[in-house]
Design a protein around this motif. Structure first.
Motif, PDB file in Angstrom:
ATOM      1  N   GLY A   1       0.807  -1.218   0.000  1.00  0.00           N
ATOM      2  CA  GLY A   1       0.000   0.000   0.000  1.00  0.00           C
ATOM      3  C   GLY A   1       0.838   1.266   0.000  1.00  0.00           C
ATOM      4  N   TYR A   2       2.129   1.133   0.167  1.00  0.00           N
ATOM      5  CA  TYR A   2       3.037   2.274   0.187  1.00  0.00           C
ATOM      6  C   TYR A   2       3.441   2.650  -1.234  1.00  0.00           C
ATOM      7  CZ  TYR A   2       4.099   2.018   5.236  1.00  0.00           C
ATOM      8  OH  TYR A   2       4.038   2.045   6.598  1.00  0.00           O
ATOM      9  N   ARG A   3       4.117   3.775  -1.336  1.00  0.00           N
ATOM     10  CA  ARG A   3       4.796   4.136  -2.577  1.00  0.00           C
ATOM     11  C   ARG A   3       6.229   4.470  -2.209  1.00  0.00           C
ATOM     12  NH1 ARG A   3       2.995  10.385  -3.890  1.00  0.00           N
ATOM     13  NH2 ARG A   3       4.195  11.270  -2.171  1.00  0.00           N
ATOM     14  N   MET A   4       7.105   4.394  -3.196  1.00  0.00           N
ATOM     15  CA  MET A   4       8.498   4.752  -2.981  1.00  0.00           C
ATOM     16  C   MET A   4       8.803   6.005  -3.786  1.00  0.00           C
ATOM     17  SD  MET A   4      12.021   2.795  -3.974  1.00  0.00           S
ATOM     18  CE  MET A   4      12.085   3.575  -5.588  1.00  0.00           C
ATOM     19  N   ARG A   5       9.649   6.838  -3.223  1.00  0.00           N
ATOM     20  CA  ARG A   5      10.146   8.006  -3.953  1.00  0.00           C
ATOM     21  C   ARG A   5      11.656   7.925  -4.024  1.00  0.00           C
ATOM     22  NH1 ARG A   5       9.870  12.307  -0.982  1.00  0.00           N
ATOM     23  NH2 ARG A   5       9.169  11.219   0.874  1.00  0.00           N
ATOM     24  N   ASN A   6      12.198   8.198  -5.203  1.00  0.00           N
ATOM     25  CA  ASN A   6      13.643   8.336  -5.363  1.00  0.00           C
ATOM     26  C   ASN A   6      13.914   9.816  -5.136  1.00  0.00           C
ATOM     27  OD1 ASN A   6      16.285   8.571  -6.157  1.00  0.00           O
ATOM     28  ND2 ASN A   6      16.039   7.323  -7.995  1.00  0.00           N
ATOM     29  N   THR A   7      14.381  10.161  -3.935  1.00  0.00           N
ATOM     30  CA  THR A   7      14.523  11.572  -3.576  1.00  0.00           C
ATOM     31  C   THR A   7      15.792  12.200  -4.138  1.00  0.00           C
ATOM     32  OG1 THR A   7      15.513  10.952  -1.458  1.00  0.00           O
ATOM     33  CG2 THR A   7      13.138  11.324  -1.499  1.00  0.00           C
ATOM     34  N   ARG A   8      16.657  11.384  -4.709  1.00  0.00           N
ATOM     35  CA  ARG A   8      17.874  11.908  -5.344  1.00  0.00           C
ATOM     36  C   ARG A   8      17.577  12.399  -6.756  1.00  0.00           C
ATOM     37  NH1 ARG A   8      22.979   8.497  -7.141  1.00  0.00           N
ATOM     38  NH2 ARG A   8      24.359  10.199  -7.626  1.00  0.00           N
ATOM     39  N   ARG A   9      16.538  11.867  -7.355  1.00  0.00           N
ATOM     40  CA  ARG A   9      16.178  12.230  -8.721  1.00  0.00           C
ATOM     41  C   ARG A   9      14.692  12.608  -8.750  1.00  0.00           C
ATOM     42  NH1 ARG A   9      20.485   9.898 -11.365  1.00  0.00           N
ATOM     43  NH2 ARG A   9      21.400   8.137 -10.287  1.00  0.00           N
ATOM     44  N   GLY A  10      14.288  13.244  -9.796  1.00  0.00           N
ATOM     45  CA  GLY A  10      12.870  13.534  -9.949  1.00  0.00           C
ATOM     46  C   GLY A  10      12.503  14.942  -9.572  1.00  0.00           C
ATOM     47  N   LEU A  11      11.288  15.115  -9.183  1.00  0.00           N
ATOM     48  CA  LEU A  11      10.691  16.427  -8.976  1.00  0.00           C
ATOM     49  C   LEU A  11      11.055  17.001  -7.600  1.00  0.00           C
ATOM     50  CD1 LEU A  11       7.265  15.199 -10.294  1.00  0.00           C
ATOM     51  CD2 LEU A  11       8.928  16.560 -11.557  1.00  0.00           C
ATOM     52  N   PRO A  12      11.817  18.101  -7.546  1.00  0.00           N
ATOM     53  CA  PRO A  12      12.247  18.630  -6.249  1.00  0.00           C
ATOM     54  C   PRO A  12      11.123  19.253  -5.436  1.00  0.00           C
ATOM     55  CG  PRO A  12      12.967  20.066  -8.022  1.00  0.00           C
ATOM     56  CD  PRO A  12      12.350  18.864  -8.665  1.00  0.00           C
ATOM     57  N   ASP A  13      10.066  19.712  -6.095  1.00  0.00           N
ATOM     58  CA  ASP A  13       8.966  20.377  -5.391  1.00  0.00           C
ATOM     59  C   ASP A  13       7.694  19.556  -5.376  1.00  0.00           C
ATOM     60  OD1 ASP A  13      10.572  22.627  -4.901  1.00  0.00           O
ATOM     61  OD2 ASP A  13      10.136  23.413  -6.890  1.00  0.00           O
ATOM     62  N   GLY A  14       7.755  18.297  -5.773  1.00  0.00           N
ATOM     63  CA  GLY A  14       6.568  17.464  -5.770  1.00  0.00           C
ATOM     64  C   GLY A  14       5.676  17.700  -6.971  1.00  0.00           C
ATOM     65  N   VAL A  15       4.451  17.185  -6.859  1.00  0.00           N
ATOM     66  CA  VAL A  15       3.467  17.288  -7.939  1.00  0.00           C
ATOM     67  C   VAL A  15       2.176  17.840  -7.348  1.00  0.00           C
ATOM     68  CG1 VAL A  15       2.111  15.981  -9.607  1.00  0.00           C
ATOM     69  CG2 VAL A  15       4.445  15.300  -9.125  1.00  0.00           C
ATOM     70  N   GLY A  16       1.719  18.975  -7.864  1.00  0.00           N
ATOM     71  CA  GLY A  16       0.456  19.554  -7.400  1.00  0.00           C
ATOM     72  C   GLY A  16       0.453  19.795  -5.899  1.00  0.00           C
ATOM     73  N   THR A  17      -0.541  19.237  -5.214  1.00  0.00           N
ATOM     74  CA  THR A  17      -0.645  19.410  -3.766  1.00  0.00           C
ATOM     75  C   THR A  17       0.263  18.455  -3.004  1.00  0.00           C
ATOM     76  OG1 THR A  17      -2.506  17.878  -3.667  1.00  0.00           O
ATOM     77  CG2 THR A  17      -3.022  20.222  -3.920  1.00  0.00           C
ATOM     78  N   ASP A  18       0.834  17.486  -3.680  1.00  0.00           N
ATOM     79  CA  ASP A  18       1.780  16.547  -3.067  1.00  0.00           C
ATOM     80  C   ASP A  18       3.173  17.156  -3.168  1.00  0.00           C
ATOM     81  OD1 ASP A  18       3.291  14.457  -2.146  1.00  0.00           O
ATOM     82  OD2 ASP A  18       2.749  13.075  -3.752  1.00  0.00           O
ATOM     83  N   THR A  19       3.631  17.790  -2.094  1.00  0.00           N
ATOM     84  CA  THR A  19       4.880  18.548  -2.126  1.00  0.00           C
ATOM     85  C   THR A  19       6.118  17.719  -1.785  1.00  0.00           C
ATOM     86  OG1 THR A  19       4.554  19.235   0.162  1.00  0.00           O
ATOM     87  CG2 THR A  19       3.703  20.707  -1.562  1.00  0.00           C
ATOM     88  N   LEU A  20       5.966  16.422  -1.568  1.00  0.00           N
ATOM     89  CA  LEU A  20       7.121  15.586  -1.266  1.00  0.00           C
ATOM     90  C   LEU A  20       7.991  15.451  -2.517  1.00  0.00           C
ATOM     91  CD1 LEU A  20       5.317  12.842   0.821  1.00  0.00           C
ATOM     92  CD2 LEU A  20       6.773  14.677   1.675  1.00  0.00           C
ATOM     93  N   PRO A  21       9.312  15.636  -2.381  1.00  0.00           N
ATOM     94  CA  PRO A  21      10.193  15.616  -3.557  1.00  0.00           C
ATOM     95  C   PRO A  21      10.477  14.207  -4.069  1.00  0.00           C
ATOM     96  CG  PRO A  21      11.476  15.888  -1.570  1.00  0.00           C
ATOM     97  CD  PRO A  21      10.031  15.906  -1.148  1.00  0.00           C
ATOM     98  N   GLY A  22      10.889  14.132  -5.330  1.00  0.00           N
ATOM     99  CA  GLY A  22      11.356  12.882  -5.903  1.00  0.00           C
ATOM    100  C   GLY A  22      10.394  12.267  -6.903  1.00  0.00           C
ATOM    101  N   SER A  23      10.930  11.285  -7.634  1.00  0.00           N
ATOM    102  CA  SER A  23      10.090  10.533  -8.566  1.00  0.00           C
ATOM    103  C   SER A  23       9.352   9.447  -7.801  1.00  0.00           C
ATOM    104  CB  SER A  23      10.953   9.941  -9.682  1.00  0.00           C
ATOM    105  OG  SER A  23      11.963   9.131  -9.133  1.00  0.00           O
ATOM    106  N   ARG A  24       8.130   9.130  -8.218  1.00  0.00           N
ATOM    107  CA  ARG A  24       7.260   8.215  -7.475  1.00  0.00           C
ATOM    108  C   ARG A  24       7.175   6.856  -8.149  1.00  0.00           C
ATOM    109  NH1 ARG A  24       7.219  13.068  -5.979  1.00  0.00           N
ATOM    110  NH2 ARG A  24       5.594  14.051  -4.779  1.00  0.00           N
ATOM    111  N   TRP A  25       7.132   5.809  -7.328  1.00  0.00           N
ATOM    112  CA  TRP A  25       7.053   4.430  -7.801  1.00  0.00           C
ATOM    113  C   TRP A  25       6.054   3.682  -6.932  1.00  0.00           C
ATOM    114  CZ3 TRP A  25      10.448   3.008 -11.762  1.00  0.00           C
ATOM    115  CH2 TRP A  25      11.421   3.942 -12.073  1.00  0.00           C
ATOM    116  N   ASN A  26       5.225   2.862  -7.530  1.00  0.00           N
ATOM    117  CA  ASN A  26       4.289   2.023  -6.776  1.00  0.00           C
ATOM    118  C   ASN A  26       5.024   0.807  -6.227  1.00  0.00           C
ATOM    119  OD1 ASN A  26       1.919   3.523  -7.286  1.00  0.00           O
ATOM    120  ND2 ASN A  26       1.814   2.656  -9.330  1.00  0.00           N
ATOM    121  N   VAL A  27       4.815   0.503  -4.956  1.00  0.00           N
ATOM    122  CA  VAL A  27       5.399  -0.698  -4.352  1.00  0.00           C
ATOM    123  C   VAL A  27       4.516  -1.879  -4.733  1.00  0.00           C
ATOM    124  CG1 VAL A  27       5.952  -1.863  -2.183  1.00  0.00           C
ATOM    125  CG2 VAL A  27       6.453   0.571  -2.458  1.00  0.00           C
TER     126      VAL A  27
END
Length: 123
Positions: free
Chosen positions: A75-101
């Motif tokens: 039920g979790y997701r993983m974010r690669n915080t070294r790469r990807g979006l530094p400011d998140g996406v829309g209202t989701d402000t957590l940085p990084g690219s997102r991956w489904n676990v």
């Protein structure tokens, strides 16, 4: 294995959203664990090949075992915080690219947790 192979910074988020007043699901992600991880080439079994044919990438991530890493579920997701979006996406402000676990193996090796992720997802 030395920590030198754990090159990527990853974080694992749990969906802590709620049911809205009209019955719709409101998604909200809360970071539960951040650590270093190693990306391992995922061999081409049938599920991986099918995902690639559908344009989805599948990877295996190796992280150190601890209470927080053993608590990760599909039920979790993983974010690669070294790469990807530094400011998140829309209202989701957590940085990084997102991956489904997709799969979590916390029992095969007592020192490591292996996580199969699929993505990259935008939200």
């Amino acid at each position: 294995m030395s920590a030198g192979r754990l090159r990527e910074a990853v974080a694992f988020d749990e969906d802590t959203g709620s049911i809205g007043s009209l019955g719709g699901r409101e998604t909200a992600w809360t970071e539960r664990h951040a650590c270093r991880g190693q990306w391992i080439y995922q061999r081409g079994d049938e599920a991986v090949q099918a995902a690639r044919l559908a344009g989805r990438s599948v990877h295996k991530i190796k992280i150190r075992s601890c209470d927080a890493s053993r608590a990760i579920t599909v039920g979790y997701r993983m974010r690669n915080t070294r790469r990807g979006l530094p400011d998140g996406v829309g209202t989701d402000t957590l940085p990084g690219s997102r991956w489904n676990v997709r799969e979590v193996d916390a029992i095969t090796d007592p020192m490591w947790v292996y996580i199969v992720v699929e993505g990259e997802v935008v939200s």
